[in-house]
Scaffold this active site. Structure first.
Site: not given
Length: 795
Positions: A526, A531, A533-535, A537, A569, A600, A603
């Site tokens: 973004f 920032f 966003e790590i979705v 890993c 994030l 983002i 969860y």
């Protein structure tokens, strides 16, 4: 790449099994033909013709000269009544030339065809004869060539040279565009690549990269391009018209002039750019590496490691930049300064002038190793990024630049000379043993880094695209990533994983080992919000605990520093919190909530964690840097201990009745680091008038010094563009005089600080070999001498 029917490989390497060069025009299919052979034969004929008698030269030129007889004779070349047999017999006696011999076509004499050459100098006649021999050579090429496109180019050049002889002019190719056809050129792009990827390396290692780059450029300059028809068969869906244009230009400006030197010749790497390189790189890389493997036993021992180990890695990294849609090395503003001005481009490599074998020794031409101010060691990217989305280099306007990394020396800093001396004693910094200073995950990161250097693992940033033709390899990797994430994240719905992995807005840093995906990090950037966003890993279970996860994250950090996004994030479940903490994530979110709310994905049962990146840190090399620093400190401590352990003789003065002595007179006390209290900087004058008078005298002495001329007045922007972007706190002797008059200097420390700033700023902005730099050193020495003379500094 695939081979054509019959197994013939497309393109031909610049060197063959025995180091032969590219085929000469029209020599397709001939045994032993090559660049060196074709050019040598033509050059031999030209040398023989230049040595021939003048009447023989006139006869040769008469064949290509229009008849000048009175009337309207339309004969465009004298033709002998007794033409030589074809092929010519070597035992036949050469007939004497007679200018009165009639032309078989128009019956006018040879003299009528060459009257315009009577007063022509020998040099001009030799030039015209050179064009004649090139015409004859192209004539044979036209008849031997089977490819229609190539034949057409040869015929056009044949007519151009023929016309030049008739008009006694210089051959000038008539085209809509003149060289260079694309900027930056291939040569400049490779220069940029070397600076982009390898500017952080030590001098010796950088020189190795320069050798590889010169080798690569040399191969391109003597590479034989495949014909447009051959390429259409191999790559039917490619832009055939665009390739044909480049092929025609290459023939006219690069290939044919190798043999017909009457045409202006250009190096392929200097007039073509990324477009042509893309069309030949894959095939060229495959054939060069295959050739190197086949000839490894013939390679000189000193070149074997260079070619078999380093060259493949060099080509792989370059390939990513060649096919990346956003690689910065192809930007004309690659070295633009932060103020928008264009900085001078430092040439890293210069192409050798002649073709050489793959394992040639670099030419003795001096090569400038770039330490360009706009490329900082902290910007080095060690990863091999994907051909579809990765490969951008941080622009020179990034927060971290070479100028920004410079800082003022602080009292107590270890001298650079001593650091360099200690570094020289560390024979192999890469072999520094692991210590307790580094955490366990850093040690695993080092192992992963070594595997990457050996080519065992690769890192690629990939993503799906709706605008470009699907790439089979990338699609296979995306499927592999979907499988890895599904297996390692069982609580995440497979459909959800598939949707995000193949979503064009998401990208994935993939970890490839032996051609298959073993891990990756899926993320969405973004840029407008600052920032990413790590979705997802994950690393496949049988490849874990090897440091891959840490190295993955380090590559991702450097990738984002290039894109000027400095915040991550992610929502981490209870199993992932530990991993993210090791990678620098915390629950203390630095990004304002208004920036990420609504952007983002939330969860349930997960913890929001963030990580702020430092653009000054080369993350993939961080543990190595820490090791080297620790080893330097260790060596410095050892040196200090050797000095401290020196045994001095005992004090005998007390036996002679002395009751006390100054502490500083004790042998060895200063070597321990002890300093006398209150005397370290000399005495402070308490009387303001006395201080003013003393400082005024010293300042006047400094201004009168022969080396004070560069510092008399503030630096003008017109004389030193960009000076005030580099020097944040300027100072000069005129400003100090004004401050002294206004009684600003209430202590000697303020006065000394301003004077020291003048010298520090000068050394900050100017190179050590400059006159300004030398003036600063000499004036500084004089200044401190005067301080000591005035009692303001301890002698």
């Amino acid at each position: 790449m695939a081979e054509t029917a019959g197994g013939q490989q497309q393109g031909s390497p610049a060197v063959g099994a025995a180091g032969s060069a590219a085929a000469a025009p029209g020599a397709a299919g001939t045994e032993g033909s090559g660049a060196a052979g074709g050019a040598a034969r033509v050059a031999g004929r030209k040398a023989a013709m230049r040595a021939a008698p003048r009447d023989r030269k006139l006869e040769k030129l008469g064949v290509y000269s229009s008849c000048k007889a009175e009337g309207s004779c339309k004969c465009n070349g004298w033709k002998s009544q007794n033409p030589p047999p074809t092929p010519p017999r070597t035992d036949q006696q050469t007939a004497a030339v007679n200018l009165q011999d009639p032309c078989r076509s128009c019956s006018h004499t040879l003299g009528d065809h060459v009257t315009h050459l009577e007063n022509v100098s020998e040099e001009e006649m030799n030039r015209l004869l050179g064009i004649v021999l090139d015409v004859e050579y192209l004539y044979t090429c036209v008849h031997k060539e089977e490819d229609a496109d190539t034949k057409q180019v040869y015929f056009s050049l044949f007519k151009l040279l023929r016309k030049s002889i008739l008009q006694m002019g210089k051959p000038m190719l008539e085209a809509q565009d003149n060289p260079p056809f694309e900027r930056p050129s291939i040569e400049q792009g490779v220069n940029n690549f070397v600076q982009y990827k390898f500017s952080h390396l030590p001098s010796k290692e950088r020189q190795t990269i320069v050798e590889l780059a010169k080798m690569f450029l040399n191969q391109i300059n003597y590479w034989q391009l495949e014909t447009p028809s051959q390429r259409r068969q191999r790559v039917p869906n490619e832009d055939a018209a665009g390739y044909k244009v480049n092929y025609t230009r290459w023939l006219c400006y690069c290939n044919v002039p190798q043999f017909c030197d009457s045409l202006p010749r250009y190096e392929t790497t200097q007039i073509f750019g990324r477009t042509l390189l893309r069309s030949v790189f894959t095939v060229m890389r495959k054939q060069l590496l295959e050739q190197a493997r086949q000839e490894k036993d013939k390679l000189p021992p000193e070149k074997r490691t260079l070619i078999l180990t380093h060259f493949p890695k060099f080509l792989s990294m370059l390939e990513e930049e060649v096919y990346s849609h956003s690689s910065p090395i192809w930007s004309q503003d690659f070295l633009a300064g932060s103020t928008g001005g264009q900085l001078p481009i430092h040439t890293v490599i210069s192409v050798p002038p002649v073709a050489r074998p793959l394992y040639y020794s670099p030419s003795p031409v001096q090569v400038e190793i770039a330490s360009c101010g706009s490329v900082s060691p902290a910007r080095k990217i060690a990863s091999v990024l994907d051909a579809s989305t990765a490969g951008e280099k941080r622009k020179p306007s990034d927060p971290l630049s070479h100028e920004d990394t410079k800082r003022q020396r602080v009292v107590g800093d270890i001298p650079l000379e001593l650091i360099n001396e200690v570094m020289a004693t560390i024979a192999d910094p890469a072999a520094i043993p692991e210590t307790n200073l580094l955490s366990a995950h850093s040690a695993r990161d080092e192992a992963a880094r070594l595997e990457e250097r050996r080519g065992v693992i690769e890192f690629h940033v990939i993503g799906n695209s709706l605008n470009q033709k699907p790439n089979k390899r990338i699609l296979m990797w995306l499927v592999g990533l979907q499988n890895v994430f599904s297996h390692q994240l069982p609580r995440m719905p497979k459909e959800y994983i598939t949707r995000l992995v193949f979503d064009p807005k998401h990208k994935t840093l993939s970890l490839i080992k032996d051609g298959r995906v073993i891990g990756g990090i899926c993320f969405r950037m973004f840029p407008s919000q600052g920032f990413t966003e790590i979705v997802f890993c994950a690393v496949t279970s049988n490849e874990q605990v090897k440091g891959y996860g840490t190295h993955l994250m380090n590559h991702l950090k450097e990738y984002h520093i290039k894109h000027e996004i400095l915040n991550f994030l992610t929502y981490a479940d209870e199993y992932a919190i530990g991993y993210f903490k090791k990678q620098g994530f915390s629950k203390d979110i630095k990004v304002p909530k208004v920036k990420y709310v609504g952007y983002i994905k939330d969860y349930e049962g997960a913890t929001l964690m963030g990580c702020e990146l430092n653009p000054s840190i080369p993350y993939t090399e961080f543990s190595v840097i820490i090791k080297k620093q620790k080893e330097i400190i260790k060596k410095l401590i050892e040196r200090k201990q050797v000095q401290i352990r020196k045994v001095y003789p005992g004090l005998s003065c007390f036996k002679e009745g002395v009751r006390q002595i100054p502490i500083e007179s004790i042998p060895g006390i200063r070597e321990t680091g002890w300093k006398p209290m209150g005397k370290g900087q000399g005495k402070e004058l308490k009387d303001p008038d006395q201080l003013y008078s003393t400082l005024k005298t010293i300042l006047q002495q400094v201004k009168s010094h022969q080396n004070a001329w560069p510092f008399m007045e503030p630096v003008k922007k017109t004389e030193a563009p960009g000076y005030y972007q580099v020097i944040r706190f300027p100072m000069d002797l005129k400003t100090m005089s004004e401050r002294l008059k206004s009684r600003y200097y209430t202590t000697r420390k303020l006065f000394m600080a301003d004077m020291q700033r003048i010298f520090t700023n000068c050394r900050e902005y100017n190179p050590p070999e400059s006159e300004y730099y030398k003036c600063a050193n000499l004036l500084e020495k004089f200044f401190y001498t005067k301080l000591k003379d005035a009692g303001l500094l301890e002698k």
